[in-house]
Design a protein around this motif. Sequence first.
Motif, PDB file in Angstrom:
ATOM      1  N   ILE A  82       0.878  -1.165   0.000  1.00  0.00           N
ATOM      2  CA  ILE A  82       0.000   0.000   0.000  1.00  0.00           C
ATOM      3  C   ILE A  82       0.916   1.217   0.000  1.00  0.00           C
ATOM      4  O   ILE A  82       1.868   1.296   0.790  1.00  0.00           O
ATOM      5  N   ILE A  83       0.641   2.130  -0.902  1.00  0.00           N
ATOM      6  CA  ILE A  83       1.472   3.308  -1.069  1.00  0.00           C
ATOM      7  C   ILE A  83       0.618   4.549  -0.847  1.00  0.00           C
ATOM      8  O   ILE A  83      -0.387   4.739  -1.535  1.00  0.00           O
ATOM      9  N   ASN A  84       1.005   5.363   0.117  1.00  0.00           N
ATOM     10  CA  ASN A  84       0.354   6.650   0.348  1.00  0.00           C
ATOM     11  C   ASN A  84       1.298   7.728  -0.138  1.00  0.00           C
ATOM     12  O   ASN A  84       2.477   7.727   0.210  1.00  0.00           O
ATOM     13  N   ALA A  85       0.778   8.642  -0.953  1.00  0.00           N
ATOM     14  CA  ALA A  85       1.638   9.682  -1.519  1.00  0.00           C
ATOM     15  C   ALA A  85       0.959  11.041  -1.515  1.00  0.00           C
ATOM     16  O   ALA A  85      -0.250  11.141  -1.721  1.00  0.00           O
ATOM     17  N   GLU A  86       1.767  12.055  -1.276  1.00  0.00           N
ATOM     18  CA  GLU A  86       1.340  13.434  -1.483  1.00  0.00           C
ATOM     19  C   GLU A  86       2.177  13.959  -2.630  1.00  0.00           C
ATOM     20  O   GLU A  86       3.413  13.982  -2.551  1.00  0.00           O
ATOM     21  N   ILE A  87       1.499  14.329  -3.692  1.00  0.00           N
ATOM     22  CA  ILE A  87       2.182  14.752  -4.906  1.00  0.00           C
ATOM     23  C   ILE A  87       1.916  16.240  -5.117  1.00  0.00           C
ATOM     24  O   ILE A  87       0.762  16.654  -5.259  1.00  0.00           O
ATOM     25  N   ASN A  88       2.974  17.017  -5.113  1.00  0.00           N
ATOM     26  CA  ASN A  88       2.866  18.461  -5.334  1.00  0.00           C
ATOM     27  C   ASN A  88       3.243  18.774  -6.770  1.00  0.00           C
ATOM     28  O   ASN A  88       4.328  18.403  -7.230  1.00  0.00           O
ATOM     29  N   MET A  89       2.310  19.441  -7.454  1.00  0.00           N
ATOM     30  CA  MET A  89       2.508  19.808  -8.852  1.00  0.00           C
ATOM     31  C   MET A  89       2.378  21.318  -8.993  1.00  0.00           C
ATOM     32  O   MET A  89       2.005  22.002  -8.044  1.00  0.00           O
ATOM     33  N   GLU A  90       2.660  21.827 -10.170  1.00  0.00           N
ATOM     34  CA  GLU A  90       2.571  23.269 -10.411  1.00  0.00           C
ATOM     35  C   GLU A  90       1.183  23.801 -10.084  1.00  0.00           C
ATOM     36  O   GLU A  90       1.038  24.895  -9.578  1.00  0.00           O
ATOM     37  N   LYS A  91       0.138  23.019 -10.380  1.00  0.00           N
ATOM     38  CA  LYS A  91      -1.232  23.493 -10.208  1.00  0.00           C
ATOM     39  C   LYS A  91      -1.846  23.071  -8.880  1.00  0.00           C
ATOM     40  O   LYS A  91      -3.056  23.141  -8.712  1.00  0.00           O
ATOM     41  N   GLY A  92      -1.070  22.601  -7.938  1.00  0.00           N
ATOM     42  CA  GLY A  92      -1.600  22.191  -6.646  1.00  0.00           C
ATOM     43  C   GLY A  92      -1.059  20.849  -6.223  1.00  0.00           C
ATOM     44  O   GLY A  92      -0.113  20.330  -6.803  1.00  0.00           O
ATOM     45  N   SER A  93      -1.691  20.277  -5.209  1.00  0.00           N
ATOM     46  CA  SER A  93      -1.220  18.985  -4.718  1.00  0.00           C
ATOM     47  C   SER A  93      -2.401  18.021  -4.587  1.00  0.00           C
ATOM     48  O   SER A  93      -3.557  18.432  -4.540  1.00  0.00           O
ATOM     49  N   THR A  94      -2.055  16.749  -4.520  1.00  0.00           N
ATOM     50  CA  THR A  94      -3.058  15.713  -4.355  1.00  0.00           C
ATOM     51  C   THR A  94      -2.508  14.636  -3.437  1.00  0.00           C
ATOM     52  O   THR A  94      -1.300  14.405  -3.389  1.00  0.00           O
ATOM     53  N   ILE A  95      -3.410  14.004  -2.701  1.00  0.00           N
ATOM     54  CA  ILE A  95      -3.029  12.894  -1.831  1.00  0.00           C
ATOM     55  C   ILE A  95      -3.701  11.645  -2.365  1.00  0.00           C
ATOM     56  O   ILE A  95      -4.904  11.649  -2.644  1.00  0.00           O
ATOM     57  N   VAL A  96      -2.905  10.596  -2.543  1.00  0.00           N
ATOM     58  CA  VAL A  96      -3.445   9.336  -3.063  1.00  0.00           C
ATOM     59  C   VAL A  96      -3.013   8.167  -2.185  1.00  0.00           C
ATOM     60  O   VAL A  96      -1.969   8.200  -1.543  1.00  0.00           O
ATOM     61  N   SER A  97      -3.861   7.170  -2.157  1.00  0.00           N
ATOM     62  CA  SER A  97      -3.523   5.901  -1.537  1.00  0.00           C
ATOM     63  C   SER A  97      -3.716   4.849  -2.615  1.00  0.00           C
ATOM     64  O   SER A  97      -4.791   4.740  -3.193  1.00  0.00           O
ATOM     65  N   ALA A  98      -2.652   4.122  -2.907  1.00  0.00           N
ATOM     66  CA  ALA A  98      -2.696   3.165  -4.006  1.00  0.00           C
ATOM     67  C   ALA A  98      -2.237   1.792  -3.543  1.00  0.00           C
ATOM     68  O   ALA A  98      -1.626   1.647  -2.486  1.00  0.00           O
ATOM     69  N   ARG A  99      -2.564   0.824  -4.341  1.00  0.00           N
ATOM     70  CA  ARG A  99      -2.076  -0.542  -4.145  1.00  0.00           C
ATOM     71  C   ARG A  99      -1.133  -0.851  -5.288  1.00  0.00           C
ATOM     72  O   ARG A  99      -1.409  -0.544  -6.442  1.00  0.00           O
ATOM     73  N   GLN A 100      -0.015  -1.471  -4.957  1.00  0.00           N
ATOM     74  CA  GLN A 100       0.943  -1.815  -5.998  1.00  0.00           C
ATOM     75  C   GLN A 100       1.407  -3.241  -5.833  1.00  0.00           C
ATOM     76  O   GLN A 100       1.670  -3.700  -4.721  1.00  0.00           O
ATOM     77  N   SER A 101       1.487  -3.930  -6.954  1.00  0.00           N
ATOM     78  CA  SER A 101       2.090  -5.255  -7.006  1.00  0.00           C
ATOM     79  C   SER A 101       3.258  -5.186  -7.974  1.00  0.00           C
ATOM     80  O   SER A 101       3.127  -4.659  -9.076  1.00  0.00           O
ATOM     81  N   LEU A 102       4.393  -5.697  -7.533  1.00  0.00           N
ATOM     82  CA  LEU A 102       5.597  -5.729  -8.359  1.00  0.00           C
ATOM     83  C   LEU A 102       6.108  -7.161  -8.428  1.00  0.00           C
ATOM     84  O   LEU A 102       6.289  -7.802  -7.395  1.00  0.00           O
ATOM     85  N   ALA A 103       6.321  -7.651  -9.635  1.00  0.00           N
ATOM     86  CA  ALA A 103       6.940  -8.958  -9.820  1.00  0.00           C
ATOM     87  C   ALA A 103       8.427  -8.738 -10.083  1.00  0.00           C
ATOM     88  O   ALA A 103       8.806  -7.912 -10.916  1.00  0.00           O
ATOM     89  N   PHE A 104       9.231  -9.454  -9.324  1.00  0.00           N
ATOM     90  CA  PHE A 104      10.691  -9.355  -9.448  1.00  0.00           C
ATOM     91  C   PHE A 104      11.248 -10.669  -9.986  1.00  0.00           C
ATOM     92  O   PHE A 104      10.740 -11.746  -9.673  1.00  0.00           O
ATOM     93  N   GLU A 105      12.301 -10.547 -10.764  1.00  0.00           N
ATOM     94  CA  GLU A 105      13.037 -11.710 -11.253  1.00  0.00           C
ATOM     95  C   GLU A 105      14.503 -11.506 -10.894  1.00  0.00           C
ATOM     96  O   GLU A 105      15.049 -10.417 -11.090  1.00  0.00           O
ATOM     97  N   LYS A 106      15.127 -12.544 -10.372  1.00  0.00           N
ATOM     98  CA  LYS A 106      16.559 -12.458 -10.070  1.00  0.00           C
ATOM     99  C   LYS A 106      17.318 -12.645 -11.376  1.00  0.00           C
ATOM    100  O   LYS A 106      17.237 -13.681 -12.018  1.00  0.00           O
ATOM    101  N   GLN A 107      18.045 -11.609 -11.754  1.00  0.00           N
ATOM    102  CA  GLN A 107      18.816 -11.633 -12.989  1.00  0.00           C
ATOM    103  C   GLN A 107      20.299 -11.552 -12.650  1.00  0.00           C
ATOM    104  O   GLN A 107      20.660 -11.486 -11.481  1.00  0.00           O
ATOM    105  N   LYS A 108      21.140 -11.564 -13.648  1.00  0.00           N
ATOM    106  CA  LYS A 108      22.588 -11.565 -13.418  1.00  0.00           C
ATOM    107  C   LYS A 108      23.043 -10.408 -12.539  1.00  0.00           C
ATOM    108  O   LYS A 108      23.951 -10.563 -11.734  1.00  0.00           O
ATOM    109  N   ASP A 109      22.405  -9.255 -12.689  1.00  0.00           N
ATOM    110  CA  ASP A 109      22.809  -8.068 -11.932  1.00  0.00           C
ATOM    111  C   ASP A 109      21.866  -7.756 -10.769  1.00  0.00           C
ATOM    112  O   ASP A 109      21.760  -6.622 -10.332  1.00  0.00           O
ATOM    113  N   GLY A 110      21.183  -8.783 -10.269  1.00  0.00           N
ATOM    114  CA  GLY A 110      20.347  -8.609  -9.086  1.00  0.00           C
ATOM    115  C   GLY A 110      18.859  -8.694  -9.389  1.00  0.00           C
ATOM    116  O   GLY A 110      18.452  -9.013 -10.497  1.00  0.00           O
ATOM    117  N   TRP A 111      18.041  -8.405  -8.365  1.00  0.00           N
ATOM    118  CA  TRP A 111      16.589  -8.442  -8.509  1.00  0.00           C
ATOM    119  C   TRP A 111      16.116  -7.269  -9.350  1.00  0.00           C
ATOM    120  O   TRP A 111      16.454  -6.123  -9.079  1.00  0.00           O
TER     121      TRP A 111
END
Length: 140
Positions: A82-111
């Motif tokens: 779960i990712i909570n973010a406050e994003i400030n932009m030129e025209k104002g700011s917004t607060i979001v709560s998001a869900r993220q799924s990341l799939a990782f693969e172990k490769q020669k130079d790491g995950w």
Amino acid sequence: DVKKEFDKMIENYKTENLSGVLNLISNKDDVVFISSGSDILIGKDEITKAFTRDFEVTKKIDITIPWVYITGKGDYAVLTAIINAEINMEKGSTIVSARQSLAFEKQKDGWKIVNSHLSYPAQRAVDSETVKVKTEEPVK
């Protein structure tokens, strides 16, 4: 380990370090990122353009991660957060709560991230005070 790579991803995103973010993503042609909007990005070139666009419109990004869960076996792992973010932009700011799924693969130079999906919950935003952080990381 996977959690360490995720932490790097978040820190690089917060500081708008494009090369740092991209270094954590696989160079394979079939890497896929699905954003909270209509974007389905396939390949590093499309992903690079999207992150570049994000960083061009933001002035400051604050991110907190109240919940993380990691599972996997062998050379593959999935991190869900779960990712909570406050994003400030030129025209104002917004607060979001998001869900993220990341799939990782172990490769020669790491995950490396090979798949990402970001979405907003249908329910109210998650309150970081009420969510207990649970990290399980059987994958090294």
